[in-house]
Design a protein around this motif. Structure first.
Motif, PDB file in Angstrom:
ATOM      1  N   CYS A 197      -3.027 -11.554  -5.566  1.00  0.00           N
ATOM      2  CA  CYS A 197      -2.430 -11.224  -4.274  1.00  0.00           C
ATOM      3  C   CYS A 197      -2.291  -9.710  -4.121  1.00  0.00           C
ATOM      4  CB  CYS A 197      -1.066 -11.895  -4.137  1.00  0.00           C
ATOM      5  SG  CYS A 197      -1.170 -13.708  -4.035  1.00  0.00           S
ATOM      6  N   ALA A 198      -1.940  -9.026  -5.221  1.00  0.00           N
ATOM      7  CA  ALA A 198      -1.872  -7.564  -5.186  1.00  0.00           C
ATOM      8  C   ALA A 198      -3.254  -6.964  -4.956  1.00  0.00           C
ATOM      9  CB  ALA A 198      -1.273  -7.050  -6.495  1.00  0.00           C
ATOM     10  N   LYS A 199      -4.247  -7.515  -5.636  1.00  0.00           N
ATOM     11  CA  LYS A 199      -5.630  -7.026  -5.496  1.00  0.00           C
ATOM     12  C   LYS A 199      -6.136  -7.214  -4.061  1.00  0.00           C
ATOM     13  CE  LYS A 199     -10.167  -7.414  -7.737  1.00  0.00           C
ATOM     14  NZ  LYS A 199     -10.998  -7.588  -6.548  1.00  0.00           N
ATOM     15  N   LYS A 200      -5.778  -8.329  -3.450  1.00  0.00           N
ATOM     16  CA  LYS A 200      -6.192  -8.629  -2.077  1.00  0.00           C
ATOM     17  C   LYS A 200      -5.670  -7.564  -1.109  1.00  0.00           C
ATOM     18  CE  LYS A 200      -5.504 -12.155   1.526  1.00  0.00           C
ATOM     19  NZ  LYS A 200      -4.858 -13.464   1.820  1.00  0.00           N
TER      20      LYS A 200
ATOM     21  N   VAL B 136       4.275 -10.134  -4.369  1.00  0.00           N
ATOM     22  CA  VAL B 136       5.278 -10.211  -5.428  1.00  0.00           C
ATOM     23  C   VAL B 136       4.509 -10.244  -6.742  1.00  0.00           C
ATOM     24  CG1 VAL B 136       7.120 -11.569  -6.473  1.00  0.00           C
ATOM     25  CG2 VAL B 136       6.938 -11.425  -3.977  1.00  0.00           C
ATOM     26  N   ALA B 137       4.657  -9.195  -7.535  1.00  0.00           N
ATOM     27  CA  ALA B 137       3.877  -9.089  -8.773  1.00  0.00           C
ATOM     28  C   ALA B 137       4.585  -8.141  -9.734  1.00  0.00           C
ATOM     29  CB  ALA B 137       2.453  -8.611  -8.464  1.00  0.00           C
ATOM     30  N   ASN B 138       3.916  -7.856 -10.860  1.00  0.00           N
ATOM     31  CA  ASN B 138       4.529  -7.015 -11.887  1.00  0.00           C
ATOM     32  C   ASN B 138       4.118  -5.552 -11.738  1.00  0.00           C
ATOM     33  OD1 ASN B 138       1.892  -7.027 -12.779  1.00  0.00           O
ATOM     34  ND2 ASN B 138       2.293  -8.239 -14.610  1.00  0.00           N
ATOM     35  N   GLN B 139       4.695  -4.717 -12.571  1.00  0.00           N
ATOM     36  CA  GLN B 139       4.428  -3.282 -12.524  1.00  0.00           C
ATOM     37  C   GLN B 139       2.989  -2.974 -12.916  1.00  0.00           C
ATOM     38  OE1 GLN B 139       7.609  -0.924 -14.113  1.00  0.00           O
ATOM     39  NE2 GLN B 139       6.270   0.799 -14.617  1.00  0.00           N
ATOM     40  N   LEU B 140       2.423  -3.804 -13.808  1.00  0.00           N
ATOM     41  CA  LEU B 140       1.037  -3.611 -14.227  1.00  0.00           C
ATOM     42  C   LEU B 140       0.079  -3.750 -13.048  1.00  0.00           C
ATOM     43  CD1 LEU B 140      -0.778  -3.155 -16.741  1.00  0.00           C
ATOM     44  CD2 LEU B 140      -0.890  -5.644 -16.986  1.00  0.00           C
ATOM     45  N   ALA B 141       0.357  -4.702 -12.163  1.00  0.00           N
ATOM     46  CA  ALA B 141      -0.482  -4.905 -10.983  1.00  0.00           C
ATOM     47  C   ALA B 141      -0.386  -3.708 -10.042  1.00  0.00           C
ATOM     48  CB  ALA B 141      -0.073  -6.185 -10.264  1.00  0.00           C
ATOM     49  N   ALA B 142       0.823  -3.166  -9.889  1.00  0.00           N
ATOM     50  CA  ALA B 142       0.996  -1.981  -9.036  1.00  0.00           C
ATOM     51  C   ALA B 142       0.160  -0.822  -9.562  1.00  0.00           C
ATOM     52  CB  ALA B 142       2.473  -1.595  -8.983  1.00  0.00           C
ATOM     53  N   LYS B 143       0.175  -0.627 -10.854  1.00  0.00           N
ATOM     54  CA  LYS B 143      -0.568   0.475 -11.469  1.00  0.00           C
ATOM     55  C   LYS B 143      -2.068   0.277 -11.342  1.00  0.00           C
ATOM     56  CE  LYS B 143      -1.082   2.940 -15.865  1.00  0.00           C
ATOM     57  NZ  LYS B 143      -0.640   3.018 -17.295  1.00  0.00           N
ATOM     58  N   LEU B 144      -2.544  -0.918 -11.649  1.00  0.00           N
ATOM     59  CA  LEU B 144      -3.983  -1.174 -11.656  1.00  0.00           C
ATOM     60  C   LEU B 144      -4.584  -1.110 -10.261  1.00  0.00           C
ATOM     61  CD1 LEU B 144      -6.499  -1.955 -13.308  1.00  0.00           C
ATOM     62  CD2 LEU B 144      -5.920  -4.344 -12.890  1.00  0.00           C
ATOM     63  N   TYR B 145      -3.858  -1.637  -9.269  1.00  0.00           N
ATOM     64  CA  TYR B 145      -4.421  -1.737  -7.917  1.00  0.00           C
ATOM     65  C   TYR B 145      -3.922  -0.633  -6.985  1.00  0.00           C
ATOM     66  CZ  TYR B 145      -5.891  -6.193  -9.798  1.00  0.00           C
ATOM     67  OH  TYR B 145      -6.459  -7.165 -10.599  1.00  0.00           O
ATOM     68  N   GLY B 146      -3.211   0.337  -7.516  1.00  0.00           N
ATOM     69  CA  GLY B 146      -2.813   1.497  -6.727  1.00  0.00           C
ATOM     70  C   GLY B 146      -1.810   1.197  -5.633  1.00  0.00           C
ATOM     71  N   LEU B 147      -0.860   0.316  -5.917  1.00  0.00           N
ATOM     72  CA  LEU B 147       0.157  -0.044  -4.928  1.00  0.00           C
ATOM     73  C   LEU B 147       1.501   0.590  -5.282  1.00  0.00           C
ATOM     74  CD1 LEU B 147      -0.676  -3.858  -4.509  1.00  0.00           C
ATOM     75  CD2 LEU B 147      -1.531  -1.929  -3.149  1.00  0.00           C
ATOM     76  N   ASP B 148       2.344   0.719  -4.281  1.00  0.00           N
ATOM     77  CA  ASP B 148       3.695   1.217  -4.486  1.00  0.00           C
ATOM     78  C   ASP B 148       4.657   0.055  -4.674  1.00  0.00           C
ATOM     79  OD1 ASP B 148       2.944   3.831  -4.267  1.00  0.00           O
ATOM     80  OD2 ASP B 148       3.757   4.139  -2.233  1.00  0.00           O
TER      81      ASP B 148
ATOM     82  N   LEU C 109       0.837  -1.202   0.000  1.00  0.00           N
ATOM     83  CA  LEU C 109       0.000   0.000   0.000  1.00  0.00           C
ATOM     84  C   LEU C 109       0.872   1.252   0.000  1.00  0.00           C
ATOM     85  CD1 LEU C 109      -2.751  -0.975   2.609  1.00  0.00           C
ATOM     86  CD2 LEU C 109      -3.069  -0.736   0.137  1.00  0.00           C
ATOM     87  N   PRO C 110       0.400   2.332  -0.584  1.00  0.00           N
ATOM     88  CA  PRO C 110       1.176   3.581  -0.597  1.00  0.00           C
ATOM     89  C   PRO C 110       1.576   4.015   0.812  1.00  0.00           C
ATOM     90  CG  PRO C 110      -0.685   3.753  -2.090  1.00  0.00           C
ATOM     91  CD  PRO C 110      -0.866   2.455  -1.334  1.00  0.00           C
TER      92      PRO C 110
END
Length: 275
Positions: free
Chosen positions: A134-137, A149-161, A92-93
Motif C-alpha cells: 500500500c505504501a509502494k502504491k 498504514v505501515a512501518n518506518q521501513l516502508a517510509a524509508k524505502l518508498y520515500g514517504l513521510d 507523499l512528502p
C-alpha cells in the motif's frame, strides 16, 4: 560471496522483511512471495535458503493456516524472532493530514488502528494485500490524497513521510515469526523446541503427556490444536517447550514418544523472545 536468500510473504519493507533483517542482518536478499504457501514453494524449489513466517500475533492470535503449512511441508524450524508492531500513517512528502481522504493497509493492520481511524470518520478505509504494498502504491502512483498504514521501513524505502506516528491502539503489540530451513541443523545451544503429535481419545491422554513436561522441569510456552483433516474428534497438537538442562528435555521426549501418535520434532532452536 552470494547473499542469503530469505522468502517473505508480501512486498519489500513489509513486517516480514523487517523480521528477516532483525534475525539475519541487513546483508540478505529477500524473495517476495504473494502468499505463505508461495514462500514454502520457494524454499522447496531452492529459490530461497530460508523462510520467515509469522505464526502468532499478540492481538490477532495464532495464524492457523500457517500451522497447516508447518504440517504439510515439514520444513525444520531453526529459529524464531519477535517483532514489535509499530504502525504509522505514511503519505507523499509535503502532504498534510487534512489533505488525506483515503487510508489503505492490510486488514489486520487496519483493525489494529481501529481507535485512530474512528477518530477520523471521513477517511475512506480500503484493505490492501499488505502494509508495504500500500505504501509502494502511493509512491508509484503519486497519490496525494491517500495515506498508508505501515512501518518506518516502508517510509524509508518508498520515500514517504510519516505524518502520524504510532497510531496502533495497543502499543505492546508484537508478532512472533518462525525461521524455516530446508535442512535440519544441529544446534548444541538449542533450548526451545516445537513438537507435533496426536494422542488417543482416552480420558486424560493429553493431560498425561503434558505432565511429563512438568515432571522434567520443562516449560510449555504454547499449545495449539488443529483438527486432523477428515477425522472426527482427532487433533494435531503443536506444542512449544523450553528447557534449561538437555537431559531433562531428552527424558521428556522419551516419555512423550511412548504415549503419543505421529510424534514429530518440528524444530530445536534457540529461544529468542527479545522484542
Amino acid at each position: 560471496m552470494s547473499k542469503i536468500k530469505v522468502a517473505i510473504q508480501g512486498t519489500r519493507a513489509s513486517f516480514h522483511e523487517e523480521a528477516a533483517f532483525k534475525y539475519f542482518g541487513q546483508e540478505i536478499e529477500t524473495v517476495e512471495c504473494e502468499t505463505f504457501k508461495h514462500t514454502c514453494e520457494a524454499l522447496k524449489k531452492n529459490e530461497a535458503d530460508y523462510v520467515v513466517m509469522a505464526i502468532e500475533n499478540s492481538i490477532a492470535g495464532s495464524l492457523l493456516p500457517n500451522y497447516t503449512l508447518l504440517h504439510d511441508y515439514h520444513f525444520p524450524i531453526v529459529g524464531e524472532v519477535y517483532l514489535s508492531i509499530q504502525l504509522h500513517l505514511l503519505a507523499l512528502p509535503g502532504i498534510k493530514l487534512d489533505q488525506i481522504r483515503s487510508v489503505e493497509s492490510h486488514p489486520i493492520a487496519l483493525r489494529q488502528c481501529a481507535d485512530y481511524l474512528e477518530e477520523h470518520p471521513l477517511f475512506k478505509v480500503t484493505e490492501g494485500m499488505d502494509t508495504a504494498s500500500c505504501a509502494k502504491k502511493i509512491a508509484d502512483n503519486k497519490l496525494t490524497d491517500t495515506a498508508a498504514v505501515a512501518n518506518q521501513l516502508a517510509a524509508k524505502l518508498y520515500g514517504l513521510d510519516i505524518i502520524e506516528r504510532r497510531i496502533e491502539t495497543n502499543k505492546k503489540n508484537y508478532t512472533r515469526f518462525l525461521i524455516l530451513s530446508k535442512e535440519k541443523t544441529e544446534n548444541p545451544k538449542a533450548n526451545k523446541a516445537t513438537l507435533l503429535f496426536q494422542t488417543d481419545n482416552s480420558i486424560g491422554s493429553l493431560a498425561r503427556v503434558l505432565t511429563f513436561f512438568s515432571e522434567e522441569q520443562i516449560n510449555m510456552s504454547k499449545i495449539q490444536s488443529m483438527p486432523v483433516v477428515g477425522k472426527r474428534n482427532e487433533y494435531d497438537f503443536y506444542v512449544d517447550i523450553e528447557w534449561k538442562k538437555q537431559n531433562n528435555y531428552d527424558a521428556a521426549i522419551r516419555k512423550t514418544l511412548k504415549h503419543t501418535i505421529n510424534f514429530n520434532i518440528l524444530g530445536e532452536y534457540i529461544k529468542n523472545d527479545k522484542i
